[in-house]
Design a protein around this motif. Structure first.
Motif, mmCIF file in Angstrom:
data_model
loop_
_atom_site.group_PDB
_atom_site.id
_atom_site.type_symbol
_atom_site.label_atom_id
_atom_site.label_comp_id
_atom_site.label_asym_id
_atom_site.label_seq_id
_atom_site.Cartn_x
_atom_site.Cartn_y
_atom_site.Cartn_z
ATOM 1 N N ASP A 103 0.831 -1.433 -0.090
ATOM 2 C CA ASP A 103 -0.148 -0.017 0.234
ATOM 3 C C ASP A 103 0.586 1.421 0.297
ATOM 4 O OD1 ASP A 103 -2.626 1.347 -0.384
ATOM 5 O OD2 ASP A 103 -2.710 1.576 1.903
ATOM 6 N N LEU B 77 -10.352 2.649 -9.544
ATOM 7 C CA LEU B 77 -9.316 2.189 -10.487
ATOM 8 C C LEU B 77 -10.503 2.241 -11.091
ATOM 9 C CD1 LEU B 77 -6.936 0.908 -12.043
ATOM 10 C CD2 LEU B 77 -7.950 -1.270 -10.544
ATOM 11 N N HIS C 57 -3.424 9.763 -3.048
ATOM 12 C CA HIS C 57 -2.684 8.595 -4.103
ATOM 13 C C HIS C 57 -3.327 7.419 -3.819
ATOM 14 C CE1 HIS C 57 -2.613 13.256 -6.309
ATOM 15 N NE2 HIS C 57 -1.922 13.151 -4.877
ATOM 16 N N LYS C 58 -3.897 6.663 -2.686
ATOM 17 C CA LYS C 58 -3.681 5.687 -2.910
ATOM 18 C C LYS C 58 -5.008 4.497 -4.207
ATOM 19 C CE LYS C 58 -3.020 5.334 1.435
ATOM 20 N NZ LYS C 58 -2.957 4.909 3.033
ATOM 21 N N ASN C 59 -4.349 3.660 -3.560
ATOM 22 C CA ASN C 59 -4.736 2.625 -5.252
ATOM 23 C C ASN C 59 -6.110 2.029 -4.019
ATOM 24 O OD1 ASN C 59 -2.834 2.609 -7.928
ATOM 25 N ND2 ASN C 59 -1.865 2.365 -5.820
ATOM 26 N N THR C 60 -7.713 2.179 -5.143
ATOM 27 C CA THR C 60 -8.898 2.164 -4.186
ATOM 28 C C THR C 60 -9.847 0.728 -5.481
ATOM 29 O OG1 THR C 60 -9.733 4.223 -4.777
ATOM 30 C CG2 THR C 60 -9.019 3.681 -2.262
ATOM 31 N N GLY D 78 2.586 1.677 -3.012
ATOM 32 C CA GLY D 78 1.933 1.865 -3.904
ATOM 33 C C GLY D 78 0.957 3.386 -4.351
ATOM 34 N N GLU D 79 1.894 3.919 -3.689
ATOM 35 C CA GLU D 79 1.162 5.948 -3.627
ATOM 36 C C GLU D 79 1.612 6.421 -4.791
ATOM 37 O OE1 GLU D 79 2.104 7.331 0.286
ATOM 38 O OE2 GLU D 79 0.344 5.919 1.258
ATOM 39 N N LYS E 196 1.236 5.671 -7.184
ATOM 40 C CA LYS E 196 1.485 4.523 -8.782
ATOM 41 C C LYS E 196 -0.335 3.602 -8.986
ATOM 42 C CE LYS E 196 5.487 3.556 -7.517
ATOM 43 N NZ LYS E 196 6.597 1.814 -7.430
ATOM 44 N N THR E 197 -0.260 3.837 -10.014
ATOM 45 C CA THR E 197 -2.027 2.754 -10.868
ATOM 46 C C THR E 197 -1.337 1.661 -10.890
ATOM 47 O OG1 THR E 197 -2.115 5.352 -12.040
ATOM 48 C CG2 THR E 197 -3.447 3.267 -12.542
ATOM 49 N N LEU E 198 -2.371 0.610 -9.803
ATOM 50 C CA LEU E 198 -2.038 -0.557 -9.958
ATOM 51 C C LEU E 198 -3.556 -1.203 -10.191
ATOM 52 C CD1 LEU E 198 -1.672 -1.323 -6.483
ATOM 53 C CD2 LEU E 198 0.350 -0.707 -7.931
ATOM 54 N N LEU F 128 -4.481 -4.938 -7.450
ATOM 55 C CA LEU F 128 -4.902 -4.053 -6.358
ATOM 56 C C LEU F 128 -5.946 -5.482 -5.608
ATOM 57 C CD1 LEU F 128 -6.760 -1.424 -4.929
ATOM 58 C CD2 LEU F 128 -7.941 -1.969 -6.743
#
Length: 299
Positions: free
Chosen positions: A156, A247, A240-243, A159-160, A162-164, A169
């Motif tokens: 986590d 996405l 800017h976390k992946n959620t 991955g900030e 960045k786009t997973l 994810l």
């Protein structure tokens, strides 16, 4: 007879309230540990364990309850550490000041450390058969450690900004959120010594429930208010976390939630067919997720 979630919650709260003090040998440390442990919450993880025990024909003994409550100690440690300034730097949890705001970052760190290690003490001194204690300890270590929750937390952070993609994810959240929930379901099967085919399906249900839990958490971060959730909202996008909404969009995230819940219902039915026991008790846990726009208190 399988109890309601509220009944499990009451039993768990009573045990935690009356047994923490005996194992903590410093008053301020106890206050910090107890502050977060008794701050509220649905106790979903130990409740899942106890429900599986009863659904598979077992009896909730004091030893069983102690082992189940150990998971809540460990879960609470993870919340304290997740809120720390070096991690998410949250100021609010369950409608109250976070542990480090109340006690300082140093004492909050120690409170988390104490809850983490005490969790394994409660499993190991529970009085359960040695083979059960060993397997619970092994599985809890795997779920919480550097191949489980801790690895998910690391992913986590890394991955900030960045786009997973969706598989990445899902893998992140399978570790970060799902690992402890999957353990909670498996622990009930370990306590009643279920055969491996049943354990495999319990693990599958736990994985599906954990994924649904994380998707729902992501949705609520977008749709709910801080007053409704008892913690800050709209932080994921700002950090800017992946959620899932980030996405897939909000509608796409809801579609993923519906699909995941359908898969969990199918596993629930398969467990009933395999064992001859009713697994209707899982229905009340699945009802936690409000697929429409309504919002419940989180955690």
């Amino acid at each position: 007879m399988v109890k309601s979630v509220a009944q499990y919650q009451a039993v768990i709260n009573d045990y935690l309230a009356h047994h923490l003090h005996a194992d903590v040998d410093e008053s301020t440390l106890f206050s910090a540990m107890n502050y977060s442990l008794m701050a509220g919450g649905k106790r979903l993880r130990p409740a899942l364990t106890l429900a599986v025990v009863e659904m598979t024909g077992g009896v909730i003994t004091t030893d069983c309850l102690r082992a189940a409550c150990a998971l809540e100690l460990l879960h609470t440690y993870s919340l304290i550490h997740d809120d720390l300034p070096a991690m998410d730097n949250d100021k609010l949890r369950r409608g109250k000041a976070t542990n480090h705001v109340k006690f300082g970052a140093g004492m909050a760190t120690l409170a988390g450390d104490g809850l983490l290690t005490l969790a394994f003490q409660w499993v190991s001194d529970s009085g359960l058969p040695s083979v059960v204690r060993t397997e619970l300890t092994r599985q809890l270590s795997l779920a919480a450690g550097p191949s489980g929750m801790v690895a998910g937390q690391a992913r986590d952070i890394l991955g900030e900004n960045k786009t997973l993609d969706l598989p990445a994810l899902r893998y992140l959240h399978r570790q970060k959120t799902g690992a402890l929930i999957q353990y909670a379901v498996k622990a009930g099967g370990i306590l009643t010594r279920q055969p491996q085919p049943v354990m495999d399906q319990l693990a599958r249900f736990g994985e599906q429930y954990g994924l649904a839990f994380q998707i729902y958490d992501d949705i609520l971060d977008v749709t709910a208010s801080a007053a409704q959730l008892g913690k800050a909202t709209h932080k994921d996008a700002g950090e800017h976390k992946n959620t899932y909404p980030g996405l897939l969009g909000l509608s796409g995230a809801k579609e993923q939630l519906v699909a995941t819940l359908e898969a969990a219902h199918q596993t629930q039915q398969l467990l009933a067919n395999m064992t001859g026991h009713s697994f209707d008790g899982f229905t009340q846990f699945l009802a936690y997720f409000k697929v429409r726009d309504s919002v419940e208190e989180k955690h």
